[in-house]
Motif scaffolding. Structure first.
Motif, PDB file in Angstrom:
ATOM      1  N   SER A 180     -36.243   3.900  43.291  1.00  0.00           N
ATOM      2  CA  SER A 180     -35.895   3.249  42.030  1.00  0.00           C
ATOM      3  C   SER A 180     -36.034   1.735  42.064  1.00  0.00           C
ATOM      4  CB  SER A 180     -34.468   3.620  41.623  1.00  0.00           C
ATOM      5  OG  SER A 180     -34.434   4.872  40.997  1.00  0.00           O
ATOM      6  N   ILE A 181     -35.561   1.096  43.126  1.00  0.00           N
ATOM      7  CA  ILE A 181     -35.585  -0.370  43.154  1.00  0.00           C
ATOM      8  C   ILE A 181     -37.005  -0.924  43.077  1.00  0.00           C
ATOM      9  CG2 ILE A 181     -35.170  -2.363  44.654  1.00  0.00           C
ATOM     10  CD1 ILE A 181     -32.426  -1.368  45.170  1.00  0.00           C
ATOM     11  N   PRO A 182     -37.971  -0.373  43.833  1.00  0.00           N
ATOM     12  CA  PRO A 182     -39.347  -0.864  43.656  1.00  0.00           C
ATOM     13  C   PRO A 182     -39.841  -0.692  42.220  1.00  0.00           C
ATOM     14  CG  PRO A 182     -39.174   0.378  45.694  1.00  0.00           C
ATOM     15  CD  PRO A 182     -37.880   0.569  44.969  1.00  0.00           C
ATOM     16  N   GLY A 183     -39.515   0.432  41.586  1.00  0.00           N
ATOM     17  CA  GLY A 183     -39.941   0.650  40.206  1.00  0.00           C
ATOM     18  C   GLY A 183     -39.222  -0.235  39.220  1.00  0.00           C
ATOM     19  N   ILE A 221     -30.170  16.109  31.558  1.00  0.00           N
ATOM     20  CA  ILE A 221     -29.647  15.036  30.701  1.00  0.00           C
ATOM     21  C   ILE A 221     -30.126  13.646  31.067  1.00  0.00           C
ATOM     22  CG2 ILE A 221     -27.557  16.336  30.184  1.00  0.00           C
ATOM     23  CD1 ILE A 221     -26.055  14.612  32.181  1.00  0.00           C
ATOM     24  N   ASN A 222     -30.678  13.439  32.272  1.00  0.00           N
ATOM     25  CA  ASN A 222     -31.035  12.086  32.704  1.00  0.00           C
ATOM     26  C   ASN A 222     -32.342  11.620  32.065  1.00  0.00           C
ATOM     27  OD1 ASN A 222     -30.632   9.745  34.547  1.00  0.00           O
ATOM     28  ND2 ASN A 222     -32.634  10.425  35.263  1.00  0.00           N
ATOM     29  N   ASN A 223     -32.325  10.388  31.540  1.00  0.00           N
ATOM     30  CA  ASN A 223     -33.546   9.851  30.951  1.00  0.00           C
ATOM     31  C   ASN A 223     -33.720   8.359  31.216  1.00  0.00           C
ATOM     32  OD1 ASN A 223     -31.549   8.827  29.373  1.00  0.00           O
ATOM     33  ND2 ASN A 223     -32.351   9.578  27.420  1.00  0.00           N
ATOM     34  N   GLU A 224     -33.150   7.875  32.302  1.00  0.00           N
ATOM     35  CA  GLU A 224     -33.296   6.464  32.644  1.00  0.00           C
ATOM     36  C   GLU A 224     -33.350   6.307  34.146  1.00  0.00           C
ATOM     37  OE1 GLU A 224     -29.659   4.097  31.953  1.00  0.00           O
ATOM     38  OE2 GLU A 224     -28.737   5.980  31.351  1.00  0.00           O
ATOM     39  N   ALA A 225     -33.652   5.088  34.615  1.00  0.00           N
ATOM     40  CA  ALA A 225     -33.780   4.854  36.059  1.00  0.00           C
ATOM     41  C   ALA A 225     -32.509   5.297  36.775  1.00  0.00           C
ATOM     42  CB  ALA A 225     -34.033   3.375  36.334  1.00  0.00           C
ATOM     43  N   VAL A 226     -32.675   6.033  37.847  1.00  0.00           N
ATOM     44  CA  VAL A 226     -31.534   6.643  38.522  1.00  0.00           C
ATOM     45  C   VAL A 226     -30.566   5.607  39.066  1.00  0.00           C
ATOM     46  CG1 VAL A 226     -30.863   8.083  40.489  1.00  0.00           C
ATOM     47  CG2 VAL A 226     -32.809   8.731  39.088  1.00  0.00           C
ATOM     48  N   ILE A 227     -31.067   4.509  39.568  1.00  0.00           N
ATOM     49  CA  ILE A 227     -30.149   3.511  40.135  1.00  0.00           C
ATOM     50  C   ILE A 227     -29.200   2.970  39.078  1.00  0.00           C
ATOM     51  CG2 ILE A 227     -31.712   1.540  39.818  1.00  0.00           C
ATOM     52  CD1 ILE A 227     -30.617   0.503  42.502  1.00  0.00           C
ATOM     53  N   SER A 228     -29.691   2.787  37.864  1.00  0.00           N
ATOM     54  CA  SER A 228     -28.830   2.320  36.783  1.00  0.00           C
ATOM     55  C   SER A 228     -27.760   3.354  36.481  1.00  0.00           C
ATOM     56  CB  SER A 228     -29.672   2.046  35.530  1.00  0.00           C
ATOM     57  OG  SER A 228     -28.858   1.587  34.479  1.00  0.00           O
ATOM     58  N   SER A 251     -40.219   4.412  35.598  1.00  0.00           N
ATOM     59  CA  SER A 251     -40.446   3.519  36.731  1.00  0.00           C
ATOM     60  C   SER A 251     -40.193   4.212  38.073  1.00  0.00           C
ATOM     61  CB  SER A 251     -39.555   2.282  36.605  1.00  0.00           C
ATOM     62  OG  SER A 251     -38.175   2.641  36.625  1.00  0.00           O
ATOM     63  N   ASP A 252     -39.301   5.221  38.077  1.00  0.00           N
ATOM     64  CA  ASP A 252     -39.014   5.941  39.321  1.00  0.00           C
ATOM     65  C   ASP A 252     -40.234   6.701  39.852  1.00  0.00           C
ATOM     66  OD1 ASP A 252     -36.420   5.066  39.241  1.00  0.00           O
ATOM     67  OD2 ASP A 252     -35.603   6.911  38.412  1.00  0.00           O
ATOM     68  N   ASP A 253     -41.220   6.938  38.974  1.00  0.00           N
ATOM     69  CA  ASP A 253     -42.387   7.726  39.373  1.00  0.00           C
ATOM     70  C   ASP A 253     -43.495   6.881  39.994  1.00  0.00           C
ATOM     71  OD1 ASP A 253     -41.173  10.005  38.401  1.00  0.00           O
ATOM     72  OD2 ASP A 253     -42.122   9.877  36.436  1.00  0.00           O
ATOM     73  N   LEU A 254     -43.389   5.550  39.921  1.00  0.00           N
ATOM     74  CA  LEU A 254     -44.493   4.697  40.375  1.00  0.00           C
ATOM     75  C   LEU A 254     -44.795   4.851  41.860  1.00  0.00           C
ATOM     76  CD1 LEU A 254     -46.541   2.422  39.849  1.00  0.00           C
ATOM     77  CD2 LEU A 254     -44.713   0.792  40.410  1.00  0.00           C
ATOM     78  N   PHE A 255     -43.790   4.664  42.705  1.00  0.00           N
ATOM     79  CA  PHE A 255     -44.001   4.730  44.152  1.00  0.00           C
ATOM     80  C   PHE A 255     -44.524   6.107  44.579  1.00  0.00           C
ATOM     81  CE2 PHE A 255     -41.814   3.787  48.510  1.00  0.00           C
ATOM     82  CZ  PHE A 255     -43.067   3.680  49.090  1.00  0.00           C
ATOM     83  N   PRO A 256     -43.892   7.210  44.147  1.00  0.00           N
ATOM     84  CA  PRO A 256     -44.429   8.523  44.519  1.00  0.00           C
ATOM     85  C   PRO A 256     -45.865   8.743  44.042  1.00  0.00           C
ATOM     86  CG  PRO A 256     -42.196   8.749  43.681  1.00  0.00           C
ATOM     87  CD  PRO A 256     -42.613   7.335  43.418  1.00  0.00           C
ATOM     88  N   VAL A 299     -34.743  12.563  44.973  1.00  0.00           N
ATOM     89  CA  VAL A 299     -35.578  12.958  46.105  1.00  0.00           C
ATOM     90  C   VAL A 299     -36.139  14.363  45.903  1.00  0.00           C
ATOM     91  CG1 VAL A 299     -35.609  13.327  48.590  1.00  0.00           C
ATOM     92  CG2 VAL A 299     -34.281  11.450  47.628  1.00  0.00           C
ATOM     93  N   ALA A 300     -35.330  15.264  45.381  1.00  0.00           N
ATOM     94  CA  ALA A 300     -35.828  16.613  45.119  1.00  0.00           C
ATOM     95  C   ALA A 300     -36.967  16.575  44.108  1.00  0.00           C
ATOM     96  CB  ALA A 300     -34.688  17.499  44.598  1.00  0.00           C
ATOM     97  N   GLY A 301     -36.885  15.636  43.160  1.00  0.00           N
ATOM     98  CA  GLY A 301     -37.960  15.487  42.185  1.00  0.00           C
ATOM     99  C   GLY A 301     -39.263  15.065  42.831  1.00  0.00           C
ATOM    100  N   VAL A 302     -39.167  14.180  43.831  1.00  0.00           N
ATOM    101  CA  VAL A 302     -40.369  13.754  44.556  1.00  0.00           C
ATOM    102  C   VAL A 302     -40.972  14.916  45.333  1.00  0.00           C
ATOM    103  CG1 VAL A 302     -41.242  12.250  46.390  1.00  0.00           C
ATOM    104  CG2 VAL A 302     -39.614  11.358  44.703  1.00  0.00           C
ATOM    105  N   LEU A 303     -40.127  15.688  46.019  1.00  0.00           N
ATOM    106  CA  LEU A 303     -40.622  16.832  46.775  1.00  0.00           C
ATOM    107  C   LEU A 303     -41.236  17.878  45.840  1.00  0.00           C
ATOM    108  CD1 LEU A 303     -37.735  17.301  49.387  1.00  0.00           C
ATOM    109  CD2 LEU A 303     -39.962  16.226  49.721  1.00  0.00           C
ATOM    110  N   GLN A 304     -40.634  18.020  44.664  1.00  0.00           N
ATOM    111  CA  GLN A 304     -41.185  18.946  43.673  1.00  0.00           C
ATOM    112  C   GLN A 304     -42.581  18.492  43.243  1.00  0.00           C
ATOM    113  OE1 GLN A 304     -39.847  21.716  42.681  1.00  0.00           O
ATOM    114  NE2 GLN A 304     -41.026  22.299  40.892  1.00  0.00           N
TER     115      GLN A 304
END
Length: 487
Positions: A61-64, A395-402, A307-312, A138-143
């Motif tokens: 999240s932070i890089p994104g 329900i989540n629709n924003e950057a996870v860190i926030s 933004s969370d999807d950029l690095f993966p 993290v599970a989303g990235v592995l998915q």
């Protein structure tokens, strides 16, 4: 990257963790599971805590986040230093002096039964929410990387992720985690350094050129002074200080590692070096974030909507195979370094704070009974994490860190108020009404946060909602102070 390669990386990594678990799990009992017999080397705890503090949230999240907040997150990180100073000089000496297994036992000694249970309850809620957010990411990235291509449902991915964590932690708990977190921190930092190096090579930048390019880019702004903005320096700095205090110093998960050190001196040494290194590591992550955007723009790669999807996306589809493997190791390490200790801390808190375990009882009968109960609690929390992650996906629709820090503002606020009142006053309170105060305070904070622009002339709350929540709790406790009887 092929699914076979990804699964092979996961299998090898998991085998290493199992080996560590086997080595550290010999001749273990409840004291080993909960406190590692207070024999952990301070430098291992310090290094391992970096990975646990960063987690998958920081890794992805932070890089994104750099595109929308630039380097503004460093304002929070600088505030962390103040928070860690308070932890090392005020909270840790208290915990060691009282010889606590669960840090919430302090609340019972200071206020009474209901305050103790309320504090432990809020930790459990806070850690379930926070750990679920992190594991969801993290599970989303592995998915995305492998299981989707195999036709595996997201719920199965989550179940497998949690099952792997449970398998290598159920035997010796915190003793294993001190060692596995060290390994996982190493993988996380190695991954970031590797990605920075590969991007700089692709963009044909030397170290000096890379630093200059990032510094002169649109992403490098650190300090923001608009008082109405959620990114205002003072809001971020003081929020960072209080976030560190509550999410480390008042959190059983993080403090359980510190309490495995041999003495208060070694624990304070651990906290000092951990906090200094953490500043530079966060700066490294932000630098990588700026470089990711620069790399995408230079190569004509479309920036993903989230933004969370950029690095993966870049690591798995555009970088070299080696970089992709390193990224996977980093993200897996990030997942396990935060979730494994969370699962152990939840088990510890529930067993000690609600089932009244006494880890100091060495009798074989007691130890055997505690082992069976501990196993069931460990399994139960694993299942709870699974359910919350599935709900969060819907329900989540924003950057996870926030989301993590917003949730922390409401669930850690009562803990901040309770400990502040206990440490900085000598007043006794009507203990039975404490749960009510700790319910009303987050609700008031939520209402004010939702209507702050209308009520406060355009002022917008950021992470400092945590401070407001703690202040409401403190004031509520003042209203419960017992009147001294006349002589």
């Amino acid at each position: 990257m092929t699914p076979t390669l990804v699964l092979s990386v996961i299998a090898i990594y998991f085998a290493v963790l199992i080996l560590i678990s086997f080595i550290t799990g010999k001749n273990t009992d409840s004291k080993t599971f909960f406190t590692a017999n207070r024999q952990s080397p301070w430098y291992l705890v310090a290094f391992g805590m970096i990975g646990a503090s960063l987690s998958g949230v920081t890794f992805v999240s932070i890089p994104g986040w750099v595109a929308s907040t630039q380097f503004g997150y460093m304002q929070v990180v600088l505030g962390y230093l103040v928070g860690y100073l308070v932890i090392g000089t005020v909270l840790m000496p208290l915990y060691y002096k009282l010889n606590l297994t669960s840090i919430y036992e302090y609340l019972q000694q200071r206020f009474g039964f209901w305050s103790y249970k309320t504090g432990a309850f809020y930790f459990i809620i806070s850690r379930i929410v926070g750990s679920s957010f992190r594991l969801f990411l993290v599970a989303g990235v592995l998915q995305f990387a492998v299981f989707r291509q195999l036709g595996v449902d997201f719920s199965v991915t989550v179940l497998v992720t949690i099952a792997l964590i449970w398998i290598y932690t159920f035997r010796s708990g915190i003793k294993t985690i001190v060692w596995t977190d060290t390994l996982q921190t190493l993988f996380m930092i190695t991954a970031v350094v590797t990605v920075i190096y590969l991007i700089s090579q692709d963009l044909k930048l030397s170290v000096g050129d890379m630093i200059s390019a990032v510094e002169s880019s649109e992403y490098s702004k650190v300090f923001f002074w608009d008082w109405k903005s959620g990114n205002n320096f003072f809001k971020q700095f003081f929020s960072g200080a209080f976030i560190a205090i509550v999410m480390t110093g008042l959190d059983q998960d993080m403090m359980q590692k510190n309490l495995t050190c041999k003495s208060i001196g070694e624990a304070q040494k651990n906290m000092f070096w951990f906090s200094i290194i953490l500043v530079f590591v966060n700066l490294l992550f932000l630098t990588m974030g700026a470089l990711l955007y620069m790399y995408a723009n230079a190569n004509g790669i479309a920036i993903p909507e989230k933004s969370d999807d950029l690095f993966p996306l870049l690591a798995l589809n555009h970088f070299t195979l080696f970089a992709g493997v390193v990224f996977l190791l980093g993200i897996i390490a990030a997942a396990y370094s935060s979730a494994d200790s969370a699962l152990t801390a939840l088990t510890t808190s529930f067993c000690v704070d609600f089932i009244n375990f006494n880890p100091q009882d060495d009798s074989p009968e007691t130890q055997q009974k505690q082992k069976k109960t501990r196993l069931m609690v460990h399994l139960s929390f694993s299942f709870i994490l699974f359910l919350v992650i599935i709900i969060f996906k819907q329900i989540n629709n924003e950057a996870v860190i926030s989301s993590v820090f917003k949730a922390a503002g409401y669930t850690y606020g009562p803990l901040l108020g309770l400990y502040s009142f206990g440490l900085f006053t000598k007043m006794d309170i009507k203990d039975k009404w404490v749960p009510l105060v700790c319910i009303i305070s987050p609700i008031l904070s939520l209402l004010i946060n939702n209507y702050s622009k209308e009520l406060l002339g355009g002022y917008e709350f950021g992470f400092e909602i945590l401070i407001l929540n703690g202040a409401f709790t403190f004031v509520g406790l003042l209203m419960l102070v017992k009147k001294k009887s006349r002589p």
